[in-house]
Write a protein that holds these residues in place. Structure first.
Motif, PDB file in Angstrom:
ATOM      1  N   ALA A   1       0.885  -1.076   0.048  1.00 14.83           N
ATOM      2  CA  ALA A   1       0.062   0.045  -0.097  1.00 14.83           C
ATOM      3  C   ALA A   1       0.811   1.321  -0.019  1.00 14.83           C
ATOM      4  O   ALA A   1       0.563   2.298  -0.628  1.00 14.83           O
ATOM      5  CB  ALA A   1      -1.121   0.005   1.119  1.00 14.83           C
ATOM      6  N   MET A   2       1.990   1.317   0.643  1.00 16.20           N
ATOM      7  CA  MET A   2       2.730   2.293   0.759  1.00 16.20           C
ATOM      8  C   MET A   2       3.617   2.836  -0.444  1.00 16.20           C
ATOM      9  O   MET A   2       3.559   3.795  -0.975  1.00 16.20           O
ATOM     10  CB  MET A   2       4.032   1.923   1.862  1.00 16.20           C
ATOM     11  N   LEU A   3       3.504   1.769  -1.361  1.00 14.74           N
ATOM     12  CA  LEU A   3       4.255   2.145  -2.796  1.00 14.74           C
ATOM     13  C   LEU A   3       3.480   2.948  -3.699  1.00 14.74           C
ATOM     14  O   LEU A   3       3.927   3.642  -4.373  1.00 14.74           O
ATOM     15  CB  LEU A   3       4.575   0.632  -3.527  1.00 14.74           C
ATOM     16  N   GLN A   4       2.222   2.907  -3.329  1.00 21.27           N
ATOM     17  CA  GLN A   4       1.406   3.920  -4.152  1.00 21.27           C
ATOM     18  C   GLN A   4       1.656   5.126  -3.739  1.00 21.27           C
ATOM     19  O   GLN A   4       1.140   6.250  -4.499  1.00 21.27           O
ATOM     20  CB  GLN A   4      -0.109   3.449  -3.891  1.00 21.27           C
ATOM     21  N   HIS A   5       1.953   5.368  -2.626  1.00 19.36           N
ATOM     22  CA  HIS A   5       2.390   6.853  -1.923  1.00 19.36           C
ATOM     23  C   HIS A   5       3.744   7.356  -2.104  1.00 19.36           C
ATOM     24  O   HIS A   5       3.992   8.578  -1.979  1.00 19.36           O
ATOM     25  CB  HIS A   5       1.877   7.044  -0.608  1.00 19.36           C
ATOM     26  N   VAL A   6       4.350   6.553  -2.151  1.00 21.44           N
ATOM     27  CA  VAL A   6       6.119   6.803  -2.092  1.00 21.44           C
ATOM     28  C   VAL A   6       6.417   7.758  -3.414  1.00 21.44           C
ATOM     29  O   VAL A   6       7.016   8.944  -3.173  1.00 21.44           O
ATOM     30  CB  VAL A   6       6.978   5.706  -2.310  1.00 21.44           C
ATOM     31  N   PRO A   7       5.630   7.716  -4.577  1.00 23.42           N
ATOM     32  CA  PRO A   7       6.252   8.600  -5.627  1.00 23.42           C
ATOM     33  C   PRO A   7       5.740  10.118  -5.236  1.00 23.42           C
ATOM     34  O   PRO A   7       6.371  11.143  -5.722  1.00 23.42           O
ATOM     35  CB  PRO A   7       5.338   7.998  -6.938  1.00 23.42           C
TER      36      PRO A   7
END
Length: 216
Positions: free
Chosen positions: A21-27
């Motif tokens: 889920a975090m990978l969706q917000h990292v960018p």
């Protein structure tokens, strides 16, 4: 509120869904506390459980991401049977595979490098880079145990780092420029190794000054 599914999961088990889920917000938010909190919210996981899952915060999530990427790389290279290739082709395939993996998002990588460049995270970045190089060498069947073990991985780490930085700014179609750059870097290393080998052989066959002086 946590779902029934997440309520039954241990903090260790929550790490994988939280990271996904975090990978969706990292960018957008980088490898930050904000991104981790948003991931917890998206996954219906309480902030307290998220903190237990990643006690060291976002940097621990990044570390897990790098470890998982290397595990995926090892499996992918085993499936490709790069050990049956020539070493040069196998190493090139290793780097190409790593950069083409579904989990390799350029902005996620860029944000990760920015964090790893911080003084307190240099050791983590170096460890991760070395592990990636080691996986590639093992995949092509490297069994060296002497000083060559270190020089091979150090050389590949330098090549992979250069290609990674080039790839981050490559706008060519299907990253054609990156693959051409990779070929040139590998060619340069091969020429250097060939020259080094020739010099070594020449020195082995050269007259020994010590023996000459001994005869005198």
């Amino acid at each position: 509120m946590p779902t029934e599914k997440t309520e039954d999961m241990t903090p260790e088990e929550l790490r994988t869904p939280l990271l996904a889920a975090m990978l969706q917000h990292v960018p957008f938010d980088g490898w930050s506390t904000a991104a981790l909190k948003l991931a917890a919210k998206d996954s219906a996981i309480s902030a307290e459980l998220a903190e237990l899952a990643f006690p060291r915060g976002a940097i621990e999530a990044l570390e897990l991401h790098l470890c998982q990427a290397d595990k995926d790389l090892a499996h992918a290279l085993a499936d490709k049977n790069v050990q049956a290739m020539k070493i040069r082709e196998g190493i090139i395939e290793g780097i190409r595979t790593r950069l083409k993996m579904p989990s390799t998002n350029r902005e996620v990588v860029r944000r990760g490098l920015a964090v790893l460049a911080l003084p307190q995270n240099i050791a983590l970045g170096s460890k991760s880079l070395w592990r990636t190089a080691d996986i590639m060498w093992k995949a092509v069947g490297d069994t060296s145990t002497d000083h060559n073990w270190y020089t091979k991985r150090a050389t590949l780490s330098a090549v992979y780092s250069a290609v990674l930085l080039y790839w981050l700014n490559d706008d060519s179609e299907d990253y054609a420029d990156t693959w051409a750059f990779l070929d040139r870097r590998i060619e340069g290393v091969m020429k250097f190794e060939k020259t080094k080998f020739q010099i070594k052989k020449a020195l082995e066959n050269a007259p020994s000054l010590a023996r000459f002086l001994g005869r005198l």
